[in-house]
Structure formats: structure tokens, C-alpha cells
Design an enzyme around this catalytic site. Structure first.
Site, PDB file in Angstrom:
ATOM      1  N   LYS A 179      -4.351 -40.054 116.036  1.00  0.00           N
ATOM      2  CA  LYS A 179      -4.761 -41.450 115.871  1.00  0.00           C
ATOM      3  C   LYS A 179      -5.082 -41.777 114.413  1.00  0.00           C
ATOM      4  CE  LYS A 179      -5.950 -42.344 120.622  1.00  0.00           C
ATOM      5  NZ  LYS A 179      -5.641 -41.043 121.251  1.00  0.00           N
TER       6      LYS A 179
HETATM    7  C1  LIG Z   1      -4.777 -40.823 122.262  1.00  0.00           C
HETATM    8  C2  LIG Z   1      -4.262 -39.443 122.472  1.00  0.00           C
HETATM    9  C3  LIG Z   1      -3.120 -39.173 123.266  1.00  0.00           C
HETATM   10  C4  LIG Z   1      -2.386 -40.253 124.024  1.00  0.00           C
HETATM   11  O1  LIG Z   1      -1.694 -41.137 123.191  1.00  0.00           O
HETATM   12  P1  LIG Z   1      -1.187 -42.550 123.746  1.00  0.00           P
HETATM   13  O2  LIG Z   1      -0.730 -43.286 122.559  1.00  0.00           O
HETATM   14  O3  LIG Z   1      -2.380 -43.188 124.410  1.00  0.00           O
HETATM   15  O4  LIG Z   1      -0.093 -42.263 124.734  1.00  0.00           O
HETATM   16  C5  LIG Z   1      -2.667 -37.868 123.355  1.00  0.00           C
HETATM   17  N1  LIG Z   1      -3.321 -36.859 122.733  1.00  0.00           N
HETATM   18  C6  LIG Z   1      -4.424 -37.079 121.982  1.00  0.00           C
HETATM   19  C7  LIG Z   1      -5.097 -35.916 121.357  1.00  0.00           C
HETATM   20  C8  LIG Z   1      -4.923 -38.373 121.814  1.00  0.00           C
HETATM   21  O5  LIG Z   1      -6.030 -38.569 121.070  1.00  0.00           O
END
Ligand SMILES: *Cc1c(COP(=O)(O)O)cnc(C)c1O
Length: 478
Positions: free
Chosen positions: A121
Site C-alpha cells: 500500500k
Molecule cells: C491490502 C492488502 C492486500 C489486498 O489488496 P487489494 O488491493 O485490497 O486486493 C493484500 N495483501 C496485503 C499485505 C495488503 O495489505
């Protein structure tokens, strides 16, 4: 570039107009009116660009209301080796998102988790922090970001917004329910514009408070309450960049193809992969991996989209994928149904009423593979087995979400092309499960040694909407 709503009933907007907002007024999500098409000459020229240069080249296609020199400066400031410095020893942190090969040329991890909070993120959120500051300053506005987190999103938002002019962050988290490492990551921030509120209750109660505050339209307008959740278009746009970067790292020429396997929850990450493919990136397959919360795997296998109730939503050891419905999924369905807003309205009338829809008997079902999608799921036992496999066979420690991706990639990777599993977090964030799988503590980047001992700044409160509002008022001060 203008942006349209997936439900077809909202006025077209520009990039900066939708940057700070959430849903379109008709309840849909914004998407560009068409996907920019990348020429072969552009693809050839982009192969040698640095991450920041590539980000500028790609984002320029989607942003026409920020002067190019300013957008370039924002990309250069965001994508630096100093910010994305947590690569594995031996992998090139200067690449920002290096590929860590498990089987050279065949199977690799695209390292997306080398930013400050050790999860993918950060790739988009850091850009969003700089874009927010820029746009707010131009407009002479401020925003107070209110959110609830059980870990990854809240910390990524705080590290992106810390010290930014015109931005305050009020982040609610469930008191005593995050790991010591996660608490330390968030609560050790001492920036004056970051407010951590630990709510005596569960995550859902924290989230309900955010919803209640946001539904008070007068309060929301007066105190300029905003959000940075995964439906934010700026986040999706920023994520497109690393699909191109990964493609270039895994191939020698633009005649080759690559498959990507994406650990998925709200469909934000893989939605960016879908858009990269629509722009003309040679993507052989988009492999979607879920945990026990398999609403998306079920859809891609059966054509039935059935959001789950709370009772059916599992708490798992890959917690950032614990979703009951996938908030970005509507963006893909809009493309799947030929960008027909009326059709999306018809399908989401069912979703919004808490029921399911079924496209298995329609021509859209066959289109899922035309769009390159396949899927699979994992569970706790499979997660432990895959973490062990990666450690024993490839001498690589992976986190629980990446393990869901690797498990499904090993089952579904197409023959003859490299497959990149998107590494969405580092194992240091999920110590308990790593110990369960490997009987040892996860590796931790040197910079984060001992963060649990730093002084923490957090306000503990009862789950009370009025108290949270009063806290915001006291700290916004007008
Ligand atoms: C947010 C997240 C996901 C999922 O990603 P999306 O964009 O919601 O599909 C997967 N792995 C981690 C570690 C995350 O923080």
C-alpha cells in the site's frame, strides 16, 4: 482525461476533482473514459526508465490538470530509494520494486513492500500524500482524513500523510487487537498532524464510528472529513506503474509476455493489473489469489458474485485480505459488461440489497478468460506449507499474503512465460504465523529493530461516536 462513473449517472470529472473524493454521486466508482493505448515505440522507450520516470510517463496519460513539470517533481519526490529501502539483502533497492527470482526467468516475487510500512500500500499511498498536499495547497483547502484500520491501510496512510500541509489524519484502531509491531508502527509517530485513536472494541465498531461520522453530512462538510480508502482512483492509477516495471524486469524484449499473480482482497491491486493489460501491456494471465474469504475466487470460477455477511467473513492469518465484498470489483465489471452503466446499476442493485448476482448463463462469463483472469484460493494450512516451501526450497522468507499468491501461482502459472507473484507485505509484519510455520522469528529490516521500545502517542476511547466527533472538533479547532 475525463473520468466517468461505473453507474453511468454522474457528470464527468477531472483527475484533481476526483482525487480528494470517494464514490461518484450516483454511488459508482470513477474510471477514465477510455484507457490510453501504449504504442510499441513507447513501450520500447519505457523499458530503460527509472521507477520515478516510468511513474511520470504513465501517470501523465491519466492526469491532464497538473502541469507536467509539477507532476514530474511529485513523482521524483515520491519514488526514491531512501523511501523504498527495505529490499532483501542482495536485491537492488535502487530499483524501488526489484524482482526476487525463486526460479530464475520462470517464477519470481515482485517486491512491492519495501516502503516505510512494509506493505504494497506504500507504493500508491506515498504518492497520494504528495498529490494531496499539492492539490490542497493550490486550492487553499484542508482535509481531515478519518479512517479505521486493523493494520496495513492505516499505517500506510499515516506514513504517507505525516507532516503534510493541509492534511490531518484521525485513525481509529481496535484497542489491544493489533500486534505489538503494528501498534509501534502507528503509535510511535510523533507528527502533530497524525492522531491515533484506539477504540475499546473490535475493528467493526471502529469502522461503524467512521461510517456514522461520514453519514453526518453537516459535520462532514464543516470539518472537511475525507478518506483514503482503496476505491480512491489515485491509488489504483499509481499501482499501474509497477506492472510495467515488473514486466520490464522479467523480460528482455517487448515481444514476450508475463503472468502476474496477485493476493487479493478489495480488488484494488489486481484492478491496476487489469488496466495495465487494457493499455496494451503484454500480460498472459492475471491470476487472482484469495484466502478463506474467497468471494472473488468463487466469482471467477462460477460467475456468481455473492458478498458475504459478517458471520461468514473469516478472521485469517492473511488478515489484509479478510473482506466480505470487494470494493473495487465494480470497476472490472463495468469493463466486463462493455462499459454499460445501466447493466452495472442492475447488478449492484442486488449487491447493495445484500444479495448476489450470477453471470454464468450470460456471454459475459466467457469474457472472464478473454480478460486474462484465472483464480484460486488458499487456507491457513496451505499458507504454512507455502511459507515452509519458500523457505526450504528457495531460501526466501515470505509473508502470509504473498504465500497465498505463491500457492495459487504454483497451481495456475501458465507454461512458457515468467510468472511474478506480487509480494504485498514483508514477513516482519506477521511474526506469529512465521513462527508457527518456521519456528523462527521473521527477518526485520534494520531500520525497524526495536521500534516497540519507542514512545507511543495514542488516545484510548470508548466506541462512542460523540466522543470521536468531539476529539476531531478539539483538534481541528474551527
Ligand atoms: C491490502 C492488502 C492486500 C489486498 O489488496 P487489494 O488491493 O485490497 O486486493 C493484500 N495483501 C496485503 C499485505 C495488503 O495489505
Amino acid at each position: 482525461m475525463r473520468y466517468l462513473s461505473t453507474r453511468g449517472n454522474a457528470p464527468a470529472q477531472s483527475f484533481c476533482d476526483i482525487l480528494l473524493g470517494g464514490l461518484a454521486p450516483d454511488g459508482g466508482l470513477y474510471l477514465p473514459e477510455s484507457y490510453p493505448q501504449i504504442t510499441r515505440a513507447e513501450l520500447d522507450a519505457w523499458r530503460s526508465l527509472s521507477y520515478a520516470e516510468l511513474a511520470f510517463a504513465i501517470l501523465s496519460k491519466f492526469v491532464d490538470d497538473i502541469p507536467p513539470a509539477d507532476l514530474k517533481a511529485i513523482c521524483d519526490k515520491t519514488y526514491t530509494a531512501a523511501v523504498y529501502c527495505n529490499a532483501r539483502p542482495g536485491d537492488d533497492a535502487a530499483e524501488i520494486t526489484p524482482v526476487h527470482w525463486l526460479e530464475p526467468g520462470r517464477l519470481g516475487l515482485l517486491e512491492l513492500s519495501n516502503g516505510p510500512t512494509l506493505a504494497f500500500k506504500d507504493m500508491a499511498m506515498q504518492l497520494l500524500g504528495n498529490l494531496f498536499e499539492y492539490v490542497l495547497e493550490k486550492r487553499g483547502e484542508e482535509i481531515n482524513i478519518l479512517g479505521a484500520t486493523s493494520g496495513d491501510t492505516g499505517s500506510a496512510a499515516e506514513y504517507a500523510m505525516r507532516g503534510k500541509h493541509g492534511v490531518r489524519v484521525f485513525m481509529l484502531s481496535p484497542h489491544g487487537r493489533m500486534s505489538a509491531f503494528q501498534r509501534a508502527q502507528m503509535y510511535s509517530l510523533q507528527d502533530a498532524n497524525i492522531y491515533n485513536i484506539a477504540v475499546r472494541g473490535m475493528f467493526d465498531e471502529a469502522q461503524d464510528i467512521v461510517k456514522a461520522v461520514s453519514n453526518d453530512h453537516a459535520f462532514k462538510a464543516q470539518y472537511k472529513i475525507g478518506a483514503v480508502n482503496s476505491i480512491n482512483w489515485g491509488r489504483v492509477a499509481a499501482q499501474i506503474v509497477y506492472y510495467f516495471k515488473g514486466y520490464f524486469a522479467a523480460t528482455k524484449s517487448n515481444d514476450e509476455q508475463v503472468a502476474f499473480c496477485v493476493p487479493s482482497g478489495n480488488f484494488g491491486n489486481i484492478c491496476a493489473g487489469h488496466i495495465a493489460r487494457m493499455m496494451g501491456l503484454p500480460v498472459a494471465k492475471l491470476i487472482l489469489a484469495t484466502n478463506e474469504n474467497d468471494v472473488l475466487d468463487e466469482f471467477f470460477r462460477t460467475g456468481v458474485y455473492r458478498p458475504r455477511g459478517t458471520a461468514e467473513t473469516h478472521t485469517t492469518s492473511s488478515p489484509s485480505m479478510d473482506i466480505s465484498k470487494a470494493s473495487n470489483f465494480e470497476r472490472f465489471v463495468f469493463d466486463l459488461v462493455g462499459r454499460d452503466g445501466a447493466k452495472v446499476r442492475e447488478l449492484w442493485a442486488k449487491v447493495d440489497a445484500g444479495t448476489s448476482f450470477d453471470i454464468s448463463a450470460t456471454p459475459f462469463f466467457a469474457k472472464l478468460s478473454e480478460f486474462g483472469f484465472v483464480s484460486g484460493r488458499n487456507d491457513h494450512a496451505g499458507r504454512l506449507a507455502t511459507i515452509r516451501l519458500a523457505w526450504e526450497k528457495y531460501r526466501t522468507m515470505i509473508d502470509t499474503h504473498t504465500a497465498d499468491g505463491l500457492k495459487v501461482a504454483l497451481e495456475q502459472a501458465p507454461a512458457g512465460v515468467p510468472t511474478l507473484v506480487l509480494e504485498t507485505a514483508l514477513p516482519a509484519k506477521f511474526e506469529e504465523t512465521i513462527r508457527e510455520a518456521l519456528n523462527r522469528a521473521p527477518e526485520r529490516p534494520a531500520k525497524l529493530e526495536g521500534i516497540e521500545a519507542l514512545p507511543q502517542r495514542v488516545e484510548v476511547m470508548d466506541p462512542d461516536v460523540a466522543a470521536v466527533k468531539a476529539f476531531i472538533v478539539a483538534h481541528v479547532g474551527h
